[in-house]
Design a protein around this motif. Structure first.
Motif, mmCIF file in Angstrom:
data_model
loop_
_atom_site.group_PDB
_atom_site.id
_atom_site.type_symbol
_atom_site.label_atom_id
_atom_site.label_comp_id
_atom_site.label_asym_id
_atom_site.label_seq_id
_atom_site.Cartn_x
_atom_site.Cartn_y
_atom_site.Cartn_z
ATOM 1 N N SER A 69 0.830 -1.213 0.000
ATOM 2 C CA SER A 69 0.000 0.000 0.000
ATOM 3 C C SER A 69 0.858 1.254 0.000
ATOM 4 N N LEU A 70 1.934 1.252 0.782
ATOM 5 C CA LEU A 70 2.835 2.414 0.811
ATOM 6 C C LEU A 70 3.535 2.582 -0.525
ATOM 7 N N GLN A 71 3.856 1.448 -1.170
ATOM 8 C CA GLN A 71 4.457 1.537 -2.497
ATOM 9 C C GLN A 71 3.506 2.231 -3.481
ATOM 10 N N LYS A 72 2.250 1.857 -3.391
ATOM 11 C CA LYS A 72 1.277 2.454 -4.310
ATOM 12 C C LYS A 72 1.069 3.939 -4.006
ATOM 13 N N GLU A 73 1.188 4.312 -2.727
ATOM 14 C CA GLU A 73 1.085 5.726 -2.388
ATOM 15 C C GLU A 73 2.280 6.504 -2.930
ATOM 16 N N LEU A 74 3.440 5.832 -2.954
ATOM 17 C CA LEU A 74 4.640 6.507 -3.445
ATOM 18 C C LEU A 74 4.539 6.824 -4.937
ATOM 19 N N ILE A 75 3.709 6.094 -5.648
ATOM 20 C CA ILE A 75 3.540 6.345 -7.093
ATOM 21 C C ILE A 75 3.041 7.774 -7.336
ATOM 22 N N ASN A 76 2.208 8.259 -6.451
ATOM 23 C CA ASN A 76 1.600 9.574 -6.641
ATOM 24 C C ASN A 76 2.482 10.717 -6.123
ATOM 25 N N GLN A 77 3.682 10.394 -5.660
ATOM 26 C CA GLN A 77 4.593 11.442 -5.181
ATOM 27 C C GLN A 77 5.054 12.255 -6.411
ATOM 28 N N LYS A 78 4.806 13.602 -6.389
ATOM 29 C CA LYS A 78 5.017 14.444 -7.576
ATOM 30 C C LYS A 78 6.472 14.525 -7.998
ATOM 31 N N ASN A 79 7.378 14.505 -7.015
ATOM 32 C CA ASN A 79 8.798 14.567 -7.368
ATOM 33 C C ASN A 79 9.221 13.304 -8.118
ATOM 34 N N LEU A 80 8.629 12.131 -7.703
ATOM 35 C CA LEU A 80 8.951 10.879 -8.408
ATOM 36 C C LEU A 80 8.381 10.933 -9.820
ATOM 37 N N VAL A 81 7.198 11.515 -9.967
ATOM 38 C CA VAL A 81 6.597 11.624 -11.299
ATOM 39 C C VAL A 81 7.425 12.547 -12.183
ATOM 40 N N ARG A 82 7.922 13.685 -11.632
ATOM 41 C CA ARG A 82 8.745 14.611 -12.404
ATOM 42 C C ARG A 82 10.054 13.953 -12.793
ATOM 43 N N LEU A 83 10.669 13.218 -11.860
ATOM 44 C CA LEU A 83 11.945 12.567 -12.189
ATOM 45 C C LEU A 83 11.768 11.533 -13.291
ATOM 46 N N SER A 84 10.671 10.756 -13.229
ATOM 47 C CA SER A 84 10.466 9.716 -14.232
ATOM 48 C C SER A 84 10.001 10.279 -15.566
ATOM 49 N N ALA A 85 9.474 11.532 -15.518
ATOM 50 C CA ALA A 85 8.970 12.104 -16.777
ATOM 51 C C ALA A 85 9.989 13.032 -17.448
ATOM 52 N N VAL A 86 10.547 14.001 -16.657
ATOM 53 C CA VAL A 86 11.443 15.008 -17.253
ATOM 54 C C VAL A 86 12.734 15.086 -16.462
ATOM 55 N N GLY A 87 13.131 14.019 -15.906
ATOM 56 C CA GLY A 87 14.316 14.051 -15.060
ATOM 57 C C GLY A 87 15.569 14.427 -15.814
ATOM 58 N N ASP A 88 15.662 14.021 -17.070
ATOM 59 C CA ASP A 88 16.867 14.338 -17.825
ATOM 60 C C ASP A 88 16.914 15.805 -18.245
ATOM 61 N N ALA A 89 15.748 16.479 -18.166
ATOM 62 C CA ALA A 89 15.696 17.898 -18.554
ATOM 63 C C ALA A 89 15.797 18.829 -17.351
ATOM 64 N N MET A 90 15.750 18.274 -16.161
ATOM 65 C CA MET A 90 15.805 19.091 -14.956
ATOM 66 C C MET A 90 17.243 19.518 -14.686
ATOM 67 N N THR A 91 17.332 20.672 -13.969
ATOM 68 C CA THR A 91 18.656 21.115 -13.578
ATOM 69 C C THR A 91 19.162 20.196 -12.484
ATOM 70 N N ASP A 92 20.448 20.257 -12.282
ATOM 71 C CA ASP A 92 21.034 19.382 -11.261
ATOM 72 C C ASP A 92 20.437 19.674 -9.893
ATOM 73 N N TYR A 93 20.216 20.936 -9.624
ATOM 74 C CA TYR A 93 19.656 21.269 -8.319
ATOM 75 C C TYR A 93 18.249 20.727 -8.176
ATOM 76 N N GLU A 94 17.452 20.961 -9.194
ATOM 77 C CA GLU A 94 16.068 20.484 -9.147
ATOM 78 C C GLU A 94 16.030 18.946 -9.024
ATOM 79 N N ARG A 95 16.875 18.330 -9.809
ATOM 80 C CA ARG A 95 16.913 16.863 -9.765
ATOM 81 C C ARG A 95 17.359 16.378 -8.389
#
Length: 587
Positions: A69-95
């Protein structure tokens, strides 16, 4: 045989039987209670072990479910979604900030489970793996990622085996899109086999045995003192339906409890040695049989004690009574005791002594009675015989018949010599017959013209036989008095002697004409029904004396003689009357 056949059970047998009859139901009840208690404890222990497996398996499933259940809650974590979606385009600090936020959330998941080794997030776009291990950011092994991805997609269970543990994986998106070859990211929680194995070790606290979780693809086992071969046999034997089963490994019996986990598609199996579970009950069982053995020893000792101190003295007393019943008046119990049997033995010896004295007095009284009878018989001798004898002697003197006078006076002397010897109660049969010969000679001298006397031959074998004195002469006198007194001529008196197997018969017969059948019958009845109160004649007196001395087989028998007069048989037993003879020898 301790007792005779009329004793079906001795007192010793009855006492032992009564003791067993009392103690056997008690031991039977105790044994039944022991068995019922063992079954009850066995049932409770089995229920307890089943409850332990249910609790442990429920705890493990709860932890895994909470982790998923905690794993499934972690899916909705916005930082994880940003990293998996645009992580290569983020600045080092943001990443870096996004990664730290995700790692904090992953550490929260790791801290909630006692079996979690690490939590990892696989992000293909940045080719990195975020983990709670020693290196928060690792390079992604595409080969490992592909294996995990394919294994997660193929397995219906949220748990898959991975290296030295098992993983709970969550893939995002949960279903592949048509043009998507790999997931955006994948979250995995690594459950440590080592921690689960350690928990199994603490779960069962026994010197031998243990517990294991068996999956078709993997096994977590923790056993104490169980070799690998037995473990393999155990795995092959116990996989199946849930329940309790008893098995034997290496000649030792074990109890197993199996419980299936639907979440893990695996079995939790507990293995416990029966001797450790039921050790106390087995010890009580041994104590019970030891108590039974001690009781048997006590019974045997008690039986021996009864035999030694009660049965043997009682048997000695009974045996002495048996000897006394058989006529042994010399029996004496030699005692050396200080209990009640000492009193019984002394009283028995005193009783036997009194009995000997009483019997001696009875014998002496009987002998005195016999002598009295003899004197009474002697007193019944008709004094007219004495007068007539002197008249005959006077006539013979007047005729100067010297030869006949000599024989007559000699027989008369013999007759009175025998009659007057009162000191002797017995004589030989030869002496008794000689006395009768003297008597018949005297009577024949008187009745020479009226009768003839025939004397049979006395067998040599019975001449020394001892008989009571004056038993034949009264019978012959009776024949002269009642059979020949009225006969003027042709009188016959026949005296004979017959020896049979166990009896000697002295037979006196005459041809008197005065005896009627009614008189004969009356005499016979008097002999049969004689009592001390009846008036006794010479024949009855002799009959009574002979029966006292020799028993019912001896005595007088009356019948009609072949000459027409009276036939008198005097029956004397060859053996008998020993107490009378012994008394005579004692004189």
């Amino acid at each position: 045989m301790l007792f005779r056949k009329d004793f079906k059970f001795s007192i010793l047998t009855k006492l032992i039987f009564a003791f067993l009859l009392v103690i056997t139901p008690l031991y039977g009840l105790n044994l039944m209670m022991n068995k019922e208690g063992a079954l009850s404890v066995n049932k409770e222990i089995s229920k307890s072990m089943a409850s332990q497996t249910d609790f442990y398996l429920s705890s493990l499933e709860t932890e895994i479910s909470r982790t998923v259940s905690l794993q499934k809650e972690l899916i909705n974590q916005k930082n994880l979604v940003r990293l998996s979606a645009v992580g290569d385009a983020m600045t080092d600090y943001e990443r870096s900030q996004a990664i730290l936020t995700v790692l904090n959330q992953m550490n929260v998941i790791r801290s909630t489970g006692s079996f979690i080794q690490s939590v990892s997030v696989y992000i293909p776009i940045i080719r990195r793996t975020l983990t709670t291990g020693s290196s928060p950011i690792d390079s992604l092994s595409e080969e490992d990622f592909e294996i995990l991805f394919q294994s997660s997609m193929k397995s219906d269970s949220p748990i898959i085996q991975w290296k030295e543990g098992m993983l709970s994986t969550v893939v995002y998106p949960p279903m592949q899109l048509p043009n998507q070859k790999s997931p955006v990211f994948m979250i995995s929680v690594d459950f440590s086999f080592a921690k689960i194995k350690e928990s199994l070790l603490h779960f069962i606290d026994y010197a031998r045995g243990g517990a294991m979780i068996v999956h078709p693809n993997w096994t977590i086992a923790n056993f104490k003192a169980l070799n690998p071969i037995d473990r393999q046999t155990l795995v092959q034997t116990l996989v199946g339906e849930s329940g309790i089963k008893r098995i034997e490994l290496d000649r030792e019996k074990f109890m197993t409890v199996r419980n299936r986990s639907g979440l893990l598609d695996a079995y939790l199996v507990i293995l416990v040695p029966e001797n450790e579970i039921f050790g106390t009950l087995i010890k009580y069982k041994y104590w019970f049989w030891l108590l039974c053995g001690i009781s048997i020893v006590i019974i045997l000792f008690f039986s021996f004690w009864i035999y030694r101190f009660i049965h043997q003295p009682l048997h000695k007393l009974v045996r002495s009574f048996r000897q006394l019943e058989d006529g042994n008046l010399q029996v004496t119990i030699i005692q050396n005791r200080n209990d009640e049997f000492d009193y019984l033995y002394k009283q028995f010896n005193a009783m036997v002594e009194k009995l000997r004295i009483t019997l001696r007095e009875v014998y002496e009284q009987k002998i005195r009675a016999q002598r009295s009878k003899l004197k009474q018989l002697q007193s019944q001798i008709n004094p007219h015989f004495l007068y007539n004898s002197f008249f005959i002697l006077n006539e013979m003197v007047q005729k100067y018949d010297d030869e006949q006078l000599d024989q007559f006076s000699g027989n008369l002397g013999k007759y009175f010599q025998y009659i007057t010897r009162n000191a002797m109660d017995h004589a030989t049969l030869e002496t008794e017959v000689d006395h009768v010969r003297a008597y018949t000679y005297i009577q024949q001298t008187r009745f020479s013209k009226r009768l003839r006397v025939f004397f049979g031959e006395l067998p040599d074998a019975i001449k020394p036989m001892r008989v009571p004195r004056i038993i034949l002469q009264p019978i012959v006198e009776n024949a002269f008095r009642y059979g020949m007194d009225q006969k003027l001529a042709g009188g016959i008196l026949h005296i004979s002697f017959v020896e049979q197997d166990d009896v000697v018969v002295l037979k006196v017969e005459d041809n008197g004409e005065m005896l009627e059948d009614a008189q004969l019958l009356q005499l016979q009845q008097q002999l049969i029904h004689y009592t001390d109160g009846m008036e006794s004649t010479g024949i009855i007196n002799i009959h009574h004396r002979l029966q006292i001395m020799y028993g019912s087989g001896a005595g007088i028998r009356l019948s009609r003689s072949e000459y027409g007069g009276l036939s008198v048989e005097i029956r004397i037993m060859k053996e008998g009357g020993y107490h009378v003879q012994d008394h005579d020898r004692g004189r």
